[in-house]
Design a protein around this motif. Structure first.
Motif, PDB file in Angstrom:
ATOM      1  N   PHE A 171       0.882  -1.169   0.000  1.00 45.36           N
ATOM      2  CA  PHE A 171       0.000   0.000   0.000  1.00 45.36           C
ATOM      3  C   PHE A 171       0.917   1.216   0.000  1.00 45.36           C
ATOM      4  N   THR A 172       0.762   2.083  -0.986  1.00 45.18           N
ATOM      5  CA  THR A 172       1.640   3.253  -1.095  1.00 45.18           C
ATOM      6  C   THR A 172       0.835   4.530  -0.977  1.00 45.18           C
ATOM      7  N   LEU A 173       1.304   5.413  -0.103  1.00 50.95           N
ATOM      8  CA  LEU A 173       0.722   6.738   0.081  1.00 50.95           C
ATOM      9  C   LEU A 173       1.746   7.738  -0.457  1.00 50.95           C
ATOM     10  N   THR A 174       1.358   8.482  -1.479  1.00 52.49           N
ATOM     11  CA  THR A 174       2.252   9.455  -2.111  1.00 52.49           C
ATOM     12  C   THR A 174       1.752  10.858  -1.813  1.00 52.49           C
ATOM     13  N   ILE A 175       2.634  11.701  -1.286  1.00 48.93           N
ATOM     14  CA  ILE A 175       2.294  13.095  -1.006  1.00 48.93           C
ATOM     15  C   ILE A 175       3.204  13.966  -1.863  1.00 48.93           C
ATOM     16  N   GLU A 176       2.573  14.860  -2.611  1.00 52.42           N
ATOM     17  CA  GLU A 176       3.320  15.738  -3.509  1.00 52.42           C
ATOM     18  C   GLU A 176       3.003  17.187  -3.151  1.00 52.42           C
ATOM     19  N   SER A 177       4.041  18.004  -3.024  1.00 52.98           N
ATOM     20  CA  SER A 177       3.831  19.432  -2.771  1.00 52.98           C
ATOM     21  C   SER A 177       4.506  20.236  -3.881  1.00 52.98           C
ATOM     22  N   LYS A 178       3.823  21.295  -4.285  1.00 55.74           N
ATOM     23  CA  LYS A 178       4.372  22.213  -5.292  1.00 55.74           C
ATOM     24  C   LYS A 178       4.345  23.617  -4.717  1.00 55.74           C
ATOM     25  N   GLU A 179       5.456  24.301  -4.907  1.00 51.44           N
ATOM     26  CA  GLU A 179       5.564  25.660  -4.410  1.00 51.44           C
ATOM     27  C   GLU A 179       6.244  26.514  -5.473  1.00 51.44           C
ATOM     28  N   THR A 180       5.706  27.697  -5.704  1.00 54.03           N
ATOM     29  CA  THR A 180       6.294  28.616  -6.678  1.00 54.03           C
ATOM     30  C   THR A 180       6.810  29.847  -5.956  1.00 54.03           C
ATOM     31  N   ARG A 181       8.104  30.129  -6.168  1.00 53.09           N
ATOM     32  CA  ARG A 181       8.743  31.331  -5.604  1.00 53.09           C
ATOM     33  C   ARG A 181       9.558  31.992  -6.694  1.00 53.09           C
ATOM     34  N   ASP A 182       9.351  33.267  -6.852  1.00 46.24           N
ATOM     35  CA  ASP A 182      10.092  34.052  -7.847  1.00 46.24           C
ATOM     36  C   ASP A 182       9.990  33.421  -9.231  1.00 46.24           C
ATOM     37  N   GLY A 183       8.814  32.871  -9.561  1.00 45.13           N
ATOM     38  CA  GLY A 183       8.586  32.302 -10.879  1.00 45.13           C
ATOM     39  C   GLY A 183       9.141  30.898 -11.077  1.00 45.13           C
ATOM     40  N   VAL A 184       9.745  30.323 -10.037  1.00 47.80           N
ATOM     41  CA  VAL A 184      10.315  28.975 -10.138  1.00 47.80           C
ATOM     42  C   VAL A 184       9.452  28.021  -9.306  1.00 47.80           C
ATOM     43  N   THR A 185       8.980  26.960  -9.952  1.00 50.65           N
ATOM     44  CA  THR A 185       8.154  25.974  -9.259  1.00 50.65           C
ATOM     45  C   THR A 185       9.010  24.794  -8.833  1.00 50.65           C
ATOM     46  N   SER A 186       8.933  24.465  -7.549  1.00 49.72           N
ATOM     47  CA  SER A 186       9.655  23.287  -7.056  1.00 49.72           C
ATOM     48  C   SER A 186       8.627  22.261  -6.588  1.00 49.72           C
ATOM     49  N   THR A 187       8.931  21.005  -6.865  1.00 53.54           N
ATOM     50  CA  THR A 187       8.049  19.904  -6.496  1.00 53.54           C
ATOM     51  C   THR A 187       8.799  18.951  -5.589  1.00 53.54           C
ATOM     52  N   ARG A 188       8.145  18.553  -4.514  1.00 51.02           N
ATOM     53  CA  ARG A 188       8.698  17.548  -3.606  1.00 51.02           C
ATOM     54  C   ARG A 188       7.714  16.391  -3.538  1.00 51.02           C
ATOM     55  N   THR A 189       8.251  15.195  -3.557  1.00 51.56           N
ATOM     56  CA  THR A 189       7.414  14.001  -3.493  1.00 51.56           C
ATOM     57  C   THR A 189       7.924  13.093  -2.385  1.00 51.56           C
ATOM     58  N   ALA A 190       7.001  12.607  -1.568  1.00 53.39           N
ATOM     59  CA  ALA A 190       7.336  11.651  -0.516  1.00 53.39           C
ATOM     60  C   ALA A 190       6.436  10.437  -0.677  1.00 53.39           C
ATOM     61  N   ARG A 191       7.000   9.256  -0.456  1.00 52.24           N
ATOM     62  CA  ARG A 191       6.222   8.023  -0.547  1.00 52.24           C
ATOM     63  C   ARG A 191       6.404   7.206   0.720  1.00 52.24           C
ATOM     64  N   LEU A 192       5.273   6.721   1.228  1.00 48.09           N
ATOM     65  CA  LEU A 192       5.275   5.812   2.359  1.00 48.09           C
ATOM     66  C   LEU A 192       4.739   4.480   1.847  1.00 48.09           C
ATOM     67  N   HIS A 193       5.567   3.433   1.935  1.00 44.85           N
ATOM     68  CA  HIS A 193       5.167   2.099   1.482  1.00 44.85           C
ATOM     69  C   HIS A 193       4.890   1.239   2.710  1.00 44.85           C
ATOM     70  N   LEU A 194       3.674   0.723   2.815  1.00 42.22           N
ATOM     71  CA  LEU A 194       3.325  -0.233   3.868  1.00 42.22           C
ATOM     72  C   LEU A 194       3.302  -1.606   3.218  1.00 42.22           C
ATOM     73  N   VAL A 195       4.143  -2.506   3.704  1.00 45.39           N
ATOM     74  CA  VAL A 195       4.322  -3.819   3.069  1.00 45.39           C
ATOM     75  C   VAL A 195       3.814  -4.912   3.996  1.00 45.39           C
ATOM     76  N   ASP A 196       2.979  -5.800   3.460  1.00 52.08           N
ATOM     77  CA  ASP A 196       2.498  -6.966   4.189  1.00 52.08           C
ATOM     78  C   ASP A 196       2.988  -8.196   3.440  1.00 52.08           C
ATOM     79  N   LEU A 197       3.848  -8.977   4.089  1.00 50.98           N
ATOM     80  CA  LEU A 197       4.372 -10.182   3.451  1.00 50.98           C
ATOM     81  C   LEU A 197       3.434 -11.356   3.682  1.00 50.98           C
ATOM     82  N   ALA A 198       3.427 -12.270   2.730  1.00 48.18           N
ATOM     83  CA  ALA A 198       2.532 -13.423   2.786  1.00 48.18           C
ATOM     84  C   ALA A 198       2.773 -14.241   4.032  1.00 48.18           C
ATOM     85  N   GLY A 199       1.682 -14.838   4.541  1.00 51.61           N
ATOM     86  CA  GLY A 199       1.794 -15.741   5.672  1.00 51.61           C
ATOM     87  C   GLY A 199       2.626 -16.949   5.287  1.00 51.61           C
ATOM     88  N   SER A 200       3.208 -17.583   6.277  1.00 52.85           N
ATOM     89  CA  SER A 200       4.083 -18.724   6.014  1.00 52.85           C
ATOM     90  C   SER A 200       3.885 -19.755   7.109  1.00 52.85           C
TER      91      SER A 200
END
Length: 139
Positions: free
Chosen positions: A89-118
């Protein structure tokens, strides 16, 4: 997309399952046998994987529950609802900010992993179930 403090934010969720070497989109189970790709800009990703936009933690939990209903599970000696697949399960958060005409983008991902039962393969298990567990284990 939410805007605050001069920045805009976007949050998306995806949910995939790997079962018997096949990748399935748990938010759209008709999308199975998806391909894992790698790109210089995107990194490792799954082609055609559904990404659902969410606005709150409650929305994200609804997406998680929807995907849980599509997972491969089976009863084992240890657990009545044992996951038979790996899931991410992946949760992606993206932020965009514009300063002085320049847009910067930051992306963060949180991966929740469930491994198969054994569990150990039991020759005395009910007919058919041992065969399935051996196939799931890749033996």
């Amino acid at each position: 997309e939410r805007i605050g403090d001069g920045a805009s934010y976007l949050c998306r969720c995806s949910y995939l399952e790997i079962y018997r070497e096949s990748v399935t989109d748990l938010l759209d189970p008709s999308q199975n046998n998806l391909q894992i790709r790698e790109d210089i800009k995107r990194g490792v990703y799954v082609d055609h994987l559904t990404e659902q936009t969410v606005w709150s933690a409650t929305d994200a939990f609804h997406v998680l529950r929807k995907g849980l209903h599509a997972r491969h599970i089976a009863a084992t000696q240890m657990n009545d609802h044992s996951s038979r697949s790996h899931a991410v399960f992946t949760l992606t958060i993206e932020s965009k900010e514009t300063r002085d005409g320049v847009t910067s983008t930051r992306t963060a991902r949180l991966h929740l992993v469930d491994l198969a039962g054994s569990e150990r393969q039991d020759a005395m298990a009910p007919a058919g179930s041992a065969d399935t567990r051996v196939k799931e284990a890749g033996a």
